[in-house]
Design an enzyme around this catalytic site. Structure first.
Site, PDB file in Angstrom:
ATOM      1  NE  ARG A  13      30.909 -29.595 -14.619  1.00 33.62           N
ATOM      2  CZ  ARG A  13      30.134 -29.336 -13.562  1.00 33.62           C
ATOM      3  NH1 ARG A  13      29.360 -30.264 -13.070  1.00 33.62           N
ATOM      4  NH2 ARG A  13      30.153 -28.152 -12.993  1.00 33.62           N
ATOM      5  CG  ASP A  14      28.358 -24.438 -20.730  1.00 31.38           C
ATOM      6  OD1 ASP A  14      27.273 -24.836 -21.233  1.00 31.38           O
ATOM      7  OD2 ASP A  14      28.620 -23.236 -20.568  1.00 31.38           O
ATOM      8  CG  PHE A  15      31.447 -28.599 -26.672  1.00 37.59           C
ATOM      9  CD1 PHE A  15      32.723 -28.144 -26.906  1.00 37.59           C
ATOM     10  CD2 PHE A  15      30.613 -28.831 -27.754  1.00 37.59           C
ATOM     11  CE1 PHE A  15      33.177 -27.924 -28.204  1.00 37.59           C
ATOM     12  CE2 PHE A  15      31.051 -28.618 -29.055  1.00 37.59           C
ATOM     13  CZ  PHE A  15      32.334 -28.162 -29.280  1.00 37.59           C
ATOM     14  CG  ASN A  19      31.771 -22.186 -24.417  1.00 36.28           C
ATOM     15  OD1 ASN A  19      31.697 -20.974 -24.325  1.00 36.28           O
ATOM     16  ND2 ASN A  19      31.166 -22.999 -23.570  1.00 36.28           N
ATOM     17  CB  THR A  70      24.392 -24.155 -22.589  1.00 34.60           C
ATOM     18  OG1 THR A  70      25.419 -23.260 -22.139  1.00 34.60           O
ATOM     19  CG2 THR A  70      23.498 -23.464 -23.606  1.00 34.60           C
TER      20      THR A  70
END
Length: 180
Positions: A13-15, A19, A70
Site C-alpha cells: 500500500r505504499d510502494f 522503500n 505516498t
C-alpha cells in the site's frame, strides 16, 4: 519482494523507490511495511481526505479518514478511497518504473488535488520523445498504470516475467554485432 508479499497475502500500500534497498548481492529488498494489510473485502465508505500539509512524494500519515500513503505512487482506487489490493501495489511499482525509465513521474502534480485528479482520470504526461525506450517496455509500464485494476497484469509475477523477457531482448540486442 512485492510478488513474495502478495503470495503471503500482504498488500504493501505504499510502494515507492524510497522503500527499496539493493543489497551487495544486487537483490532488491522491499522495506517499510508499516501500511501493509492483508486482504480486506470491505471498501471504505468515502474517499479519504488529504492531510493539509502532505506532499505528493511524501507519505501522509494522519488520523482515520485521511489518505495514507505516498500520493504520487498511489493507484486510482486508493485515491478514491476504495480497497487496495496487489494490483494497487503493481500501479505503484509502474509509477516507480516510469520514473526510473523517463526521469520524471508519470502524472503532473502542481498540488495534491491536481495530482489525484490526474491519477484517477488517467491523465499522464506524454512519454518523452527520443528517450530510447523500447515500445514493449513503454506498453508494459502503461498497462501497469491502467486506471482499471482489471486492465493491469494479473499478478506481479506476470508483470515481472514480461519485464524479464524485455530485458533479455534488450541484452540480446546489445550483444549482436552492428551492421554499420
Amino acid at each position: 519482494g512485492l510478488a513474495a508479499a502478495h503470495e503471503a497475502g500482504l498488500v504493501h500500500r505504499d510502494f515507492k523507490p524510497d522503500n527499496v534497498l539493493v543489497g551487495v548481492d544486487r537483490r532488491p529488498r522491499i522495506l517499510d511495511f508499516g501500511l501493509a494489510k492483508g486482504p480486506d473485502p470491505v471498501a471504505l465508505a468515502a474517499p479519504p481526505a488529504f492531510a493539509e500539509d502532505a506532499e505528493p512524494t511524501m507519505t501522509s500519515l494522519s488520523r482515520q479518514g485521511v489518505l495514507l500513503g505516498t500520493p504520487a505512487y498511489m493507484a486510482p482506487e486508493q485515491h478514491l478511497g476504495e480497497r487496495a489490493d496487489a494490483r494497487s501495489d503493481q500501479f505503484g511499482f509502474c509509477v516507480a518504473l516510469y520514473q526510473a525509465v523517463y526521469g520524471e513521474l508519470p502524472f503532473p502534480s502542481e498540488d495534491l488535488r491536481s495530482l489525484s485528479l490526474a491519477i484517477v482520470g488517467g491523465r499522464m504526461r506524454p512519454t518523452p520523445i527520443g528517450a530510447g525506450v523500447p515500445d514493449s517496455l513503454r506498453r508494459l509500464i502503461l498497462r501497469g498504470l491502467a486506471i482499471d485494476p482489471n486492465a493491469r497484469f494479473a499478478t506481479m509475477k506476470v508483470l515481472l516475467a514480461e519485464l524479464r523477457v524485455i530485458r533479455a531482448e534488450l541484452e540480446g540486442a546489445m550483444l549482436r554485432p552492428s551492421s554499420n
